[in-house]
Write an enzyme that holds these catalytic residues in place. Sequence first.
Site, PDB file in Angstrom:
ATOM      1  N   THR A 375       0.927  -1.172   0.153  1.00  0.00           N
ATOM      2  CA  THR A 375      -0.069  -0.046   0.149  1.00  0.00           C
ATOM      3  C   THR A 375       0.832   1.188   0.002  1.00  0.00           C
ATOM      4  OG1 THR A 375      -1.731  -1.138   1.473  1.00  0.00           O
ATOM      5  CG2 THR A 375      -1.802   1.157   1.159  1.00  0.00           C
ATOM      6  N   ILE A 376       0.514   2.422  -0.468  1.00  0.00           N
ATOM      7  CA  ILE A 376       0.969   3.535  -0.194  1.00  0.00           C
ATOM      8  C   ILE A 376       0.166   4.426   0.784  1.00  0.00           C
ATOM      9  CG2 ILE A 376       2.165   3.867  -2.278  1.00  0.00           C
ATOM     10  CD1 ILE A 376      -0.472   6.194  -1.737  1.00  0.00           C
TER      11      ILE A 376
END
Length: 564
Positions: A375-376
């Site tokens: 994820t970011i």
Amino acid sequence: MKHVPAICLLFIAGFSLLSAQDRITGNLKASRSPVLAQNGMVATSHPLATQVGLDILKKGGTAVDAAIAANAALGLMEPTGSGIGGDLFAIVWDSKTQKLYGLNASGRSPKALSLDYFRKEGLEKIPSHGPLPVSVPGAVSGWFALHEKFGTLPMADLLEPAITYAEKGFPLTQLIAWYMGNSIPFFERQGFPNIRETYIAQNGGRLPGEGEIYRNPFLANTYRAIARGGRDAFYNGAIAKTMADFIQSQGGFLSVEDLATHTAEWVTPVSVNYRGYDVWELPPNGQGIAALQMLQILEGFDFSNIPFGSPQHLHLFTEAKKLAFEDRAKYYADPDFADVPVETLLSDAYAESRRSLISERAGKYEAGEISAGETIYMTTADRFGNMVSLIQSNYRGMGSGMVPPGLGFMLQDRGELFSLKEGQANTFAPGKRPFHTIIPAFITRDGKPWVSFGVMGGDFQPQGHSQIVMNLIDFGMNLQEAGDAPRWDHTGGSSPTGETGGTGAIRIESGIPYETVRDLMDRGHQVRFARGVYGGYQAILWDSAQKVYHGASESRKDGQAAGY
């Protein structure tokens, strides 16, 4: 060993925190100083994306404008953790109304796919890759919902930097090159279509490595269509038809109707007060309230006499996590399909009842009884006082492996997180949002903004959020130090996907004393070591007295915090 310099002896002995201990300021756990600025701040997991967001702020854009532009850049520059094939959640502090707003831009399962289908196919779990875990990608709807409410600059201006980088190229950073070098060959071996055409053929027939130039002109074209045609360019028309036709050709169920009827939803953030600070998360279908449940339990212990990294610190934290995650497995789901008792789960009385179960030994728990990789994460702040806490993901690494032809991105595999066991809160149903791991966070003090932060990393995220809150409040660390301090992760126990487990194991990052490890073993904990499982942190703190932003970025990633 004769005449060996002392510094070499320290390395030979395995002292991994030597550089931190050498810091003249005495911030023993910080890799660097926090970034300080008065007019705006951007913290992302990629330096070029950070600069894109900062440029937008300098042009007069809001924190939301900067967040959209940086997120678009990350979808190109960090496709191993994000992209418009995935979902998005955000918490926004609006300086005009002096309020927090929550956005849930997660997509729903295909309406034509049923639980009976999985049963007839003999599946006990939704596959990790392929067409079946694909749900509607919600990120683009999130951009436009945020922009409509809080944006000022034209969407075309916000997407232009990412379009330019996609066409002209940019050098791959160390960590992303490593992840892509593992992910792309995996998807090719699976025989998934359009992988080579999208990620390799556009780059001279070879996947670039660290420091080499990477391009994605297909994605540039998709971004340009969105810039011209708005939200409908993605969820209606040619792009939507390409996505739906491709997934159905692969044996999946995503339809043009699923895409056309998708909407993002504004939701009210929920909070608990932790030692005078209000910690905010979004309600389910995400897992944010797990962090709040953990903090509610932990507030009942006096950490003024419990040192950071001590056996008691890690033991109490781990037991609180186990308790919260059993509730997570039983109760967290799409509130349109399940009655999630958020108020009760976050109540003082319930926290007290759960806290009373903790002893000095490692325990195994069940959910409370209630009546009724990659994820970011990124955050932005502007000169107007607005702050954005935003998280975006394709779920497992790059996603499902399903790359629609000519569009330049991979669709998410978030649907893997449904349970296929009947009668559970998170059981698969048509048009339902799956349980979500990605969660943004925010801390206010006396009704004013203090810290916008997040820690990506699957199941680790509520644990990471709780560790950051405790590092700031209980242990008095600065913003960078709070993220650089050694972390730990408890894995195991029950899951919203229907899986159950035992007491699980604590995975310890370097920097936790071996005396702590031995003590935890004596208490009955299994202790292991792992790398790369401790998430990715970004944060911005607002010092209201000095009118200064503090920025911090994850030392374990390629990222950067920058301000002006």
